[in-house]
Design a protein around this motif. Structure first.
Motif, PDB file in Angstrom:
ATOM      1  N   UNK A   6       1.106 -15.035  -6.091  1.00  0.00           N
ATOM      2  CA  UNK A   6       0.398 -14.014  -5.510  1.00  0.00           C
ATOM      3  C   UNK A   6       0.688 -12.737  -6.467  1.00  0.00           C
ATOM      4  N   UNK A   7       1.726 -12.780  -7.172  1.00  0.00           N
ATOM      5  CA  UNK A   7       1.776 -11.742  -8.332  1.00  0.00           C
ATOM      6  C   UNK A   7       0.598 -11.345  -9.225  1.00  0.00           C
ATOM      7  N   UNK A  12      -1.738  -5.749 -11.573  1.00  0.00           N
ATOM      8  CA  UNK A  12      -2.233  -4.723 -12.009  1.00  0.00           C
ATOM      9  C   UNK A  12      -2.756  -3.453 -11.224  1.00  0.00           C
ATOM     10  N   UNK A  13      -2.261  -3.467  -9.877  1.00  0.00           N
ATOM     11  CA  UNK A  13      -2.556  -2.400  -9.025  1.00  0.00           C
ATOM     12  C   UNK A  13      -2.240  -1.010  -9.267  1.00  0.00           C
ATOM     13  N   UNK A  74       4.183  -9.061   1.537  1.00  0.00           N
ATOM     14  CA  UNK A  74       5.023  -8.191   2.585  1.00  0.00           C
ATOM     15  C   UNK A  74       5.940  -7.326   1.680  1.00  0.00           C
ATOM     16  N   UNK A  75       6.628  -8.113   0.721  1.00  0.00           N
ATOM     17  CA  UNK A  75       7.690  -7.431  -0.119  1.00  0.00           C
ATOM     18  C   UNK A  75       6.932  -6.127  -0.955  1.00  0.00           C
ATOM     19  N   UNK A  76       5.761  -6.570  -1.429  1.00  0.00           N
ATOM     20  CA  UNK A  76       5.117  -5.856  -2.550  1.00  0.00           C
ATOM     21  C   UNK A  76       4.755  -4.514  -1.769  1.00  0.00           C
ATOM     22  N   UNK A  78       6.137  -3.410   0.995  1.00  0.00           N
ATOM     23  CA  UNK A  78       7.142  -2.591   1.363  1.00  0.00           C
ATOM     24  C   UNK A  78       7.774  -1.878   0.183  1.00  0.00           C
ATOM     25  N   UNK A  79       7.640  -2.512  -0.881  1.00  0.00           N
ATOM     26  CA  UNK A  79       8.210  -1.786  -2.006  1.00  0.00           C
ATOM     27  C   UNK A  79       7.430  -0.600  -2.663  1.00  0.00           C
ATOM     28  N   UNK A  80       6.169  -0.596  -2.404  1.00  0.00           N
ATOM     29  CA  UNK A  80       5.307   0.494  -2.359  1.00  0.00           C
ATOM     30  C   UNK A  80       5.358   1.749  -1.481  1.00  0.00           C
ATOM     31  N   UNK A  81       5.704   1.300  -0.440  1.00  0.00           N
ATOM     32  CA  UNK A  81       5.812   2.395   0.893  1.00  0.00           C
ATOM     33  C   UNK A  81       7.243   3.133   0.487  1.00  0.00           C
ATOM     34  N   UNK A  82       8.185   2.343   0.145  1.00  0.00           N
ATOM     35  CA  UNK A  82       9.494   2.806  -0.113  1.00  0.00           C
ATOM     36  C   UNK A  82       9.273   3.807  -1.405  1.00  0.00           C
TER      37      UNK A  82
END
Length: 108
Positions: A6-7, A12-13, A74-76, A78-82
């Motif tokens: 999934x990475x 490249x987001x 989900x982790x990605x 959450x990391x972007x939100x943090x």
């Protein structure tokens, strides 16, 4: 069947424009909503043709891959939100109006 990590989907987001990122995230979310239904339908088709072991295998293996992909996404998120909350968010590039018109040469 090859399982793509999934990475690759979201690696490249940070380089995408806001509009493209929005479309990518909508697509990923839509696919994550559809996948359990598709897995279920595929297993039911296997049951219908008396491929019971294949049906069980699909449910087990596809479920594992789906859950891993969902957890990675989900982790990605959450990391972007943090990062956004803490002020470390990356500024997304934006297209100028000149680039927008250049991207659609065949439009009348």
């Amino acid at each position: 069947m090859k399982c793509w990590p999934s990475s690759i989907t979201i690696a490249f987001a940070d380089k995408a424009t806001e509009r493209h990122l929005e479309h990518m995230l909508e697509f990923i979310t839509l696919m994550m909503d559809i996948m359990p239904k598709a897995i279920y339908v595929e297993s039911q088709l296997c049951d219908r043709f008396e491929k019971f072991r294949l049906s069980e295998h699909l449910i087990c293996e596809s479920g594992k891959r789906y859950n891993k992909t969902l957890q990675d996404f989900r982790s990605w998120c959450n990391n972007k939100a943090k990062a956004a909350i803490s002020g470390r968010a990356i500024q997304l590039p934006s297209h100028s109006t000149k680039e927008k018109h250049a991207a659609r040469p065949f439009q009348r």
